[in-house]
Design an enzyme around this catalytic site. Structure first.
Site, PDB file in Angstrom:
ATOM      1  N   GLU A 481     -15.422  25.298   3.901  1.00 31.62           N
ATOM      2  CA  GLU A 481     -16.141  24.311   4.708  1.00 31.62           C
ATOM      3  C   GLU A 481     -17.323  23.781   3.874  1.00 31.62           C
ATOM      4  O   GLU A 481     -17.207  22.788   3.221  1.00 31.62           O
ATOM      5  CB  GLU A 481     -16.585  24.934   6.033  1.00 31.62           C
ATOM      6  CG  GLU A 481     -17.073  23.876   7.011  1.00 31.62           C
ATOM      7  CD  GLU A 481     -16.714  24.203   8.451  1.00 31.62           C
ATOM      8  OE1 GLU A 481     -16.286  25.316   8.756  1.00 31.62           O
ATOM      9  OE2 GLU A 481     -16.882  23.283   9.289  1.00 31.62           O
ATOM     10  N   GLU A 753     -23.715  32.802  12.030  1.00 32.28           N
ATOM     11  CA  GLU A 753     -23.232  31.637  12.761  1.00 32.28           C
ATOM     12  C   GLU A 753     -23.182  31.899  14.269  1.00 32.28           C
ATOM     13  O   GLU A 753     -23.486  31.036  15.073  1.00 32.28           O
ATOM     14  CB  GLU A 753     -21.814  31.290  12.271  1.00 32.28           C
ATOM     15  CG  GLU A 753     -21.154  30.137  13.002  1.00 32.28           C
ATOM     16  CD  GLU A 753     -19.847  29.722  12.357  1.00 32.28           C
ATOM     17  OE1 GLU A 753     -19.217  30.559  11.683  1.00 32.28           O
ATOM     18  OE2 GLU A 753     -19.455  28.554  12.507  1.00 32.28           O
TER      19      GLU A 753
END
Ligand code: BGC
Length: 900
Positions: A481, A753
């Protein structure tokens, strides 16, 4: 006798120097002595140094010169502005060096001496200044492995060199050498921008790297962001299929003549020993194929191919606007582990971003494989599932013989642990050095308190920033990502501005936001946009367009980012207006309160799911509000009136759609109340009860938060604003998940996260989305600096020209302090509780003013340096306000004692 005279003299000198005012820290466009500025009107900043309290600048004078004479003499200009003063001299010339100095006058009638000289050099301002041509490999590339390419050119310089500047950029990532030595200390250059529209070139002063006579320039170019794999589904070649190089050395000889050495058809090209390199997958280097001495004189490039010339225009070239990525801290392994499944693992003790420099001695063809991971699993084995498709592997093939040293070039890894396969011989930790890579932002903030877990949280926030401020603000650094997710960046931006100097970093990235903004005003989810035109316009993500410019204006007092971004801000608001019906924006795709906490078996009828369109309406209003603020700063009265009227309609529509007459929101969640209160969506008379509902909601979850990316940054601010600092503190100190300290208790060294990335039983959240280095929830840092310690700026004196120090003593802490390097100098504050008093130490930089909120109800309880504040002439008691005595002060160091 002699001795006494000497010390008396010394004292006198010291006294004189204290009485003296000085200027230091000269910056041009926020850089110290930059080269290759791309702006025609650079801005100058400096700091005043004065021991005397209440020192303000009353006037300044700037002189700018070149070796040909004066470029600007400002004359004496009245005023206290010492930050971002526009150059106003003769037009600045491409590739020219300028020096400048400044002196100031203060409110005590003192003049400073002239500062030491600072310098700046202009970049290549016109496309015609580029004499170089883009070159590409002159052979057919291996289209599967896509090895990095070496470019080389030998050239002679006939005369004595006075100065030489290398201007260089690439399609791909490059490293460049002159005469066998690496040029500069930037990595992953030219950095990442929206290349088709904006490609940065770098400039290096290479005067001392060149010979009078023969020279060699050599560059290695790898895939990088230009054509490497990015995003998903084998998506590659986003900006082009072929790697390329553009380089130009502008040489000035001592006799005044000039010469340019440029990329052209005389250059040679060949494959490098970097057999493959991808940001996600890592680098494979075969030392047997290394071309020893290839970038130095004497190397025979007879077997190399030529190059192909490109006829590209230079319209997208820009000078570098932010600090380059550089190497920073290094780490040695703290442990060598053999895991239960027999893997050889090194633990560096910190989740970091960069790579490992490896030393090894073995036979030709020995192949060392190094994998990277953030965490070990429940059993203690190496865990890489959360990297998804990213291979994150370094492979080194030895040439054999003497000890060899390896490190990658055009990739980076997010890791704390490495797993070694096929390492020849004993694993000696001394042979492995982890080195961090991140944008070379100046560290500006410190925070510390009496609570070790909260201090570790601050550590984790700062490390989340280090790892993810890698030329663009990435969401995460490890999996497939690593993109510039706009929502994450806006949520964290204010915190970021405390920990490091991020004005250049965000200036540059926000220009890419504007460059990639879609024709209808939508902002893509990630910038640079590699997800295509269909992905954009989500509330709280796209609002990066308004939120970051405004946050940067507050943090740095820099109007220019508002001017530059204004059209983009307006276009984003226009998009929301266009999509609204009766001023209600309730269409389109939204991420919502991403990764909010959803209790598993919650049967109380509550829910942490916030209506996405309620969120959208709140962010819509906020963006309109920021546009009103900005139009005021930029003196655009018509716009101000238009957006003020729009804001009223947007809020009315919100009330009609989402709020009952008695003030209950259709979503009863923490995030709903947080956003409604933070963005002033409710009329005054409904706010108190809404705050009560928020407080009750938090308590109903046994004092836990349930907020996601959008609610979390404002949660504690709202609680504090409405008198619930005690609950804000309880949330900060909560140790079971969801909470900020839960990951800390689990041994985190960065921000996760998800609130529950690793469960209390050490199992993991879904590997599909479970990064252990994702800064968004680190946004609590802003509350710690601005509310707990209380360092803040007033909007009417942004950038800490007019400072507010308003601590919130509480939470059972016995002390908390923070410091911030502002443009004006060090701002710091700290409080400490003792039995029956509170001590407060505050430092206010010269050329600023401050309002200090002292936590007590009466001025008679407060002394400064042992004297009652009411008797001091350099402190003005300005009244009381909700449990505070307000003191107005100028620069200086203050020591307050407050009787309880
Ligand atoms: C990213 C986030 C981002 C989100 C958008 C994720 O894959 O890692 O941080 O904001 O997608 O929903």
């Amino acid at each position: 006798m002699k001795k006494i005279t000497f010390s008396a003299l010394l004292q006198l000198c010291l006294l004189m120097s204290f009485a003296q005012i000085k200027v230091q820290g000269l910056l041009t466009e926020n850089f110290t002595n930059p080269i290759a500025l791309g702006v025609q009107v650079p801005r100058f900043s400096w700091q005043l140094v004065a021991e005397k309290r209440n020192t303000m600048q009353t006037a300044y004078e700037i002189n700018v010169t070149t070796d040909k004479g004066s470029a600007w003499k400002s004359g004496k200009i009245s005023g206290s502005q010492s930050v971002q003063i526009n150059y106003a001299g003769t037009p600045l010339q491409s590739d020219q060096k300028y020096t400048w100095k400044v002196r100031v006058w203060d409110n005590n009638g003192k003049a400073s001496p002239w500062s030491e000289a600072a310098s700046f050099k202009m970049g290549l301002l016109n496309t015609a200044d580029w004499k170089a041509k883009w070159i590409e490999a002159g052979y057919v590339e291996d289209s599967i492995n896509r090895p990095a390419i070496l470019f080389r050119n030998q050239f002679a310089l006939a005369k004595k060199i006075k100065s030489a500047t290398l201007y260089i950029t690439a399609h791909g990532m490059y490293e460049v050498q002159l005469n066998g030595k690496r040029v500069g200390d930037a990595y992953l250059a030219p950095g990442w921008t929206s290349y088709n529209k904006r490609l940065q070139y770098q400039a290096y002063d290479v005067t001392n790297m060149l010979n009078n006579g023969n020279n060699v320039i050599g560059a290695t170019v790898g895939n990088g962001w230009y054509r490497g794999f990015l995003a998903w589904d084998d998506n590659k070649n986003i900006y082009g299929k072929k790697l390329g190089l553009l380089a130009q050395v502008n040489v000035v000889y001592t006799d005044g003549t000039t010469e340019a050495i440029v990329t052209d058809d005389k250059w040679k090209s060949t494959n490098s020993a970097i057999k493959s390199v991808e940001i996600y997958h890592g680098e494979t280097f075969d030392a047997r194929e290394e071309k020893s001495g290839w970038a130095a004189i004497g190397y025979d490039d007879g077997g190399w191919k030529g190059v192909n010339l490109l006829t590209t225009t230079f319209d997208n070239l820009i000078s570098t606007e932010n600090e380059p990525v550089k190497k920073h801290e290094t780490f040695k392994a703290i442990k060598v582990i053999t895991t239960p499944s027999g893997e050889k693992v090194l633990d560096f003790g910190q989740n970091l971003v960069g790579w490992v420099i490896v030393k090894a001695k073995g036979n030709a063809g020995d192949k060392i494989v190094i994998k990277h991971a953030e965490i070990l699993d429940k059993a203690g084995n190496f865990y890489t599932e959360n990297l998804r498709a990213a291979k994150a592997t370094a492979t080194y093939i030895l040439k054999g013989g003497a000890e060899e040293t390896f490190e990658p070039h055009f990739t980076f890894y997010g890791f704390r642990y490495i797993k070694l396969e096929n390492y020849p011989g004993e694993i000696n930790p001394d042979n492995f050095t982890a080195v961090t890579l991140y944008s070379d932002m100046k560290p500006t903030g410190t925070f510390t308190s009496s609570n070790a877990l909260v201090n570790q949280l601050q550590h984790n926030i700062q490390w989340g920033q280090r790892g993810n401020f890698l030329d663009v603000p990435t969401d995460c650094p490890q999996r497939d990502e690593r993109l510039g997710w706009t929502g994450d960046a806006q949520a964290f931006s204010r915190t970021a501005s405390f920990n490091f100097g991020v004005n250049n970093f965000f200036d540059k990235w926000m220009k890419d936001v504007a460059a990639d903004q879609l024709a209808d005003g939508r902002i893509p989810h990630v910038i640079p946009n590699v997800l295509g035109p269909d992905n954009g316009g989500s509330a709280g993500w796209a609002d990066v367009a308004t939120i970051i410019p405004w946050n940067m204006y507050l943090a740095y007092g820099d109007k220019k980012i508002l001017e530059t971004q204004y059209p983009s801000m307006k276009a984003w608001v226009k998009f929301m207006t266009d999509k609204s019906k009766n001023d209600l924006w309730n269409t389109g795709f939204h991420f919502g309160d991403w990764l909010f906490y959803r209790p598993f078996d919650d049967n109380d009828g509550r829910s942490a799911v916030t209506d996405k369109y309620l969120i959208a309406q709140c962010f819509y209003a906020n963006s309109v509000q920021l546009l009103i603020n900005t139009s005021k700063v930029l003196n655009k009265a018509d716009d101000e009136a238009t957006y003020t009227a729009l804001l009223k309609r947007v809020k009315d529509a919100f009330l009609k759609e989402y709020v009952t007459p008695s003030g209950r929101l259709v979503s009863g969640t923490q995030t709903a109340y947080v956003l409604a209160l933070n963005f002033d969506m409710l009329p005054e008379n409904l706010r108190k009860q809404a705050a009560e509902r928020l407080a009750e909601n938090v308590k109903s979850y046994d004092t836990h938060l349930t907020t996601g990316f959008l609610g979390t940054p404002y949660l504690c601010h709202v609680l504090t604003r409405f008198g619930y600092s005690d609950i804000a503190y309880s949330l900060l100190l909560q140790q079971d998940y969801p909470s900020w300290l839960y990951p800390v208790k689990m041994g985190a060294t960065t921000i996760w996260e998800r609130w529950d990335g690793q469960k209390p039983d050490s199992t993991f959240q879904t590997p599909g989305m479970n990064s252990f280095n994702h800064y968004a929830y680190g946004a609590i840092g802003d509350w710690m600096y601005r509310q707990m310690v209380g360092l803040d700026t007033y909007e009417d004196g942004p950038g800490y020209k007019h400072i507010r120090v308003k601590p919130h003593v509480g939470g059972g802490f016995t002390n908390a302090s923070a410091s911030l390097q502002t443009y004006y100098g060090t701002l710091s504050s700290g409080w400490k509780t003792e039995d029956n008093k509170i001590l407060m130490d505050v430092e206010i930089p010269a050329n600023t003013t401050a309002t200090i909120y002292v936590p007590t109800t009466t001025a008679t309880a407060v002394t400064e340096n042992g004297k009652a504040v009411s008797t001091l002439t350099d402190i003005k008691v300005a009244g009381t306000e909700e449990g505070y005595v307000l003191l107005q002060v100028g620069s200086g160091k203050y020591h307050f004692v407050i009787a309880k």
